[in-house]
Design an enzyme around this catalytic site. Structure first.
Site, PDB file in Angstrom:
ATOM      1  N   HIS A   5       0.827  -1.203   0.000  1.00 44.27           N
ATOM      2  CA  HIS A   5       0.000   0.000   0.000  1.00 44.27           C
ATOM      3  C   HIS A   5       0.863   1.255   0.000  1.00 44.27           C
ATOM      4  O   HIS A   5       2.044   1.201   0.281  1.00 44.27           O
ATOM      5  CB  HIS A   5      -0.966   0.030   1.198  1.00 44.27           C
ATOM      6  CG  HIS A   5      -0.297   0.106   2.530  1.00 44.27           C
ATOM      7  ND1 HIS A   5      -0.128  -0.984   3.339  1.00 44.27           N
ATOM      8  CD2 HIS A   5       0.228   1.146   3.212  1.00 44.27           C
ATOM      9  CE1 HIS A   5       0.480  -0.629   4.456  1.00 44.27           C
ATOM     10  NE2 HIS A   5       0.708   0.669   4.401  1.00 44.27           N
ATOM     11  N   GLU A  56      -3.686   3.405   1.888  1.00 42.65           N
ATOM     12  CA  GLU A  56      -4.024   3.524   3.306  1.00 42.65           C
ATOM     13  C   GLU A  56      -4.238   5.002   3.609  1.00 42.65           C
ATOM     14  O   GLU A  56      -3.326   5.816   3.440  1.00 42.65           O
ATOM     15  CB  GLU A  56      -2.886   2.991   4.175  1.00 42.65           C
ATOM     16  CG  GLU A  56      -3.067   3.247   5.657  1.00 42.65           C
ATOM     17  CD  GLU A  56      -1.825   2.907   6.470  1.00 42.65           C
ATOM     18  OE1 GLU A  56      -1.640   3.548   7.531  1.00 42.65           O
ATOM     19  OE2 GLU A  56      -1.037   2.046   6.055  1.00 42.65           O
ATOM     20  N   HIS A  74       2.883  11.816  -7.055  1.00 42.21           N
ATOM     21  CA  HIS A  74       1.492  11.501  -7.334  1.00 42.21           C
ATOM     22  C   HIS A  74       1.280  10.000  -7.271  1.00 42.21           C
ATOM     23  O   HIS A  74       2.223   9.222  -7.275  1.00 42.21           O
ATOM     24  CB  HIS A  74       1.076  12.027  -8.711  1.00 42.21           C
ATOM     25  CG  HIS A  74       1.900  11.464  -9.838  1.00 42.21           C
ATOM     26  ND1 HIS A  74       3.015  12.105 -10.320  1.00 42.21           N
ATOM     27  CD2 HIS A  74       1.796  10.319 -10.552  1.00 42.21           C
ATOM     28  CE1 HIS A  74       3.556  11.378 -11.282  1.00 42.21           C
ATOM     29  NE2 HIS A  74       2.837  10.273 -11.441  1.00 42.21           N
ATOM     30  N   GLU A 122      -2.525  10.973 -10.941  1.00 42.13           N
ATOM     31  CA  GLU A 122      -2.349  11.011 -12.390  1.00 42.13           C
ATOM     32  C   GLU A 122      -3.186   9.909 -13.020  1.00 42.13           C
ATOM     33  O   GLU A 122      -3.205   8.778 -12.545  1.00 42.13           O
ATOM     34  CB  GLU A 122      -0.880  10.798 -12.750  1.00 42.13           C
ATOM     35  CG  GLU A 122      -0.621  10.813 -14.243  1.00 42.13           C
ATOM     36  CD  GLU A 122       0.828  10.562 -14.610  1.00 42.13           C
ATOM     37  OE1 GLU A 122       1.240  11.027 -15.678  1.00 42.13           O
ATOM     38  OE2 GLU A 122       1.547   9.895 -13.825  1.00 42.13           O
TER      39      GLU A 122
END
Length: 146
Positions: A5, A56, A74, A122
């Site tokens: 994550h 998360e 990003h 993005e």
């Protein structure tokens, strides 16, 4: 090894969940309060954590805003139809901060949206990454810096 994550600190968990779930179409996979630590963790994504990388969202109780600094870049999401996706995001109340079009100095078709905390996401038109061809719908006036 595999990526599990990416963690983002958020100032308003409900607002962030609305963006990632309602605007970007992710699912809330799990959420837990930690009263002793005064924080809540919520995991969102497009599939089960066993098979997919997720996000998360960490809400530290009482902290409404963070300085994002200049090191964060990003999160990137691949999409089948970037133009339709951006219109759907706008219709759901999302903020498109860079309209779809080829990236500067390249042919990959991209767009950027911004979450309620200012984090950039993005969008990348699948099939155009590193491609020598350009999307016939791309408008040169939408080209911006990546």
């Amino acid at each position: 090894m595999r990526m599990l994550h990416t963690m983002l600190r958020v100032g308003n968990l409900e607002e962030s969940l609305k963006f990632y779930c309602d605007v970007l179409g992710m699912k809330l996979l799990r959420q837990k309060d930690y009263p002793d630590g005064k924080f809540t963790l919520a995991f969102v994504g497009y599939g089960d954590e066993e098979d997919h990388t997720v996000i998360e969202l960490t809400y530290n109780w009482g902290v409404e805003q963070y300085d994002l600094g200049n090191a964060y870049g990003h999160i990137a999401l691949g999409v089948d139809d970037i133009y339709t996706t951006c219109e759907e995001i706008k219709a759901r109340g999302g903020k498109v901060v860079r309209e779809p079009g080829p990236m500067k100095h390249g042919s990959t078709v991209i767009a950027f949206v911004e979450d309620p905390n200012g984090y950039k996401v993005e969008l990348i038109q699948l099939g155009t990454q590193g491609s020598a061809r350009t999307n016939s719908e791309a408008k040169p006036e939408t080209v911006g810096s990546k």
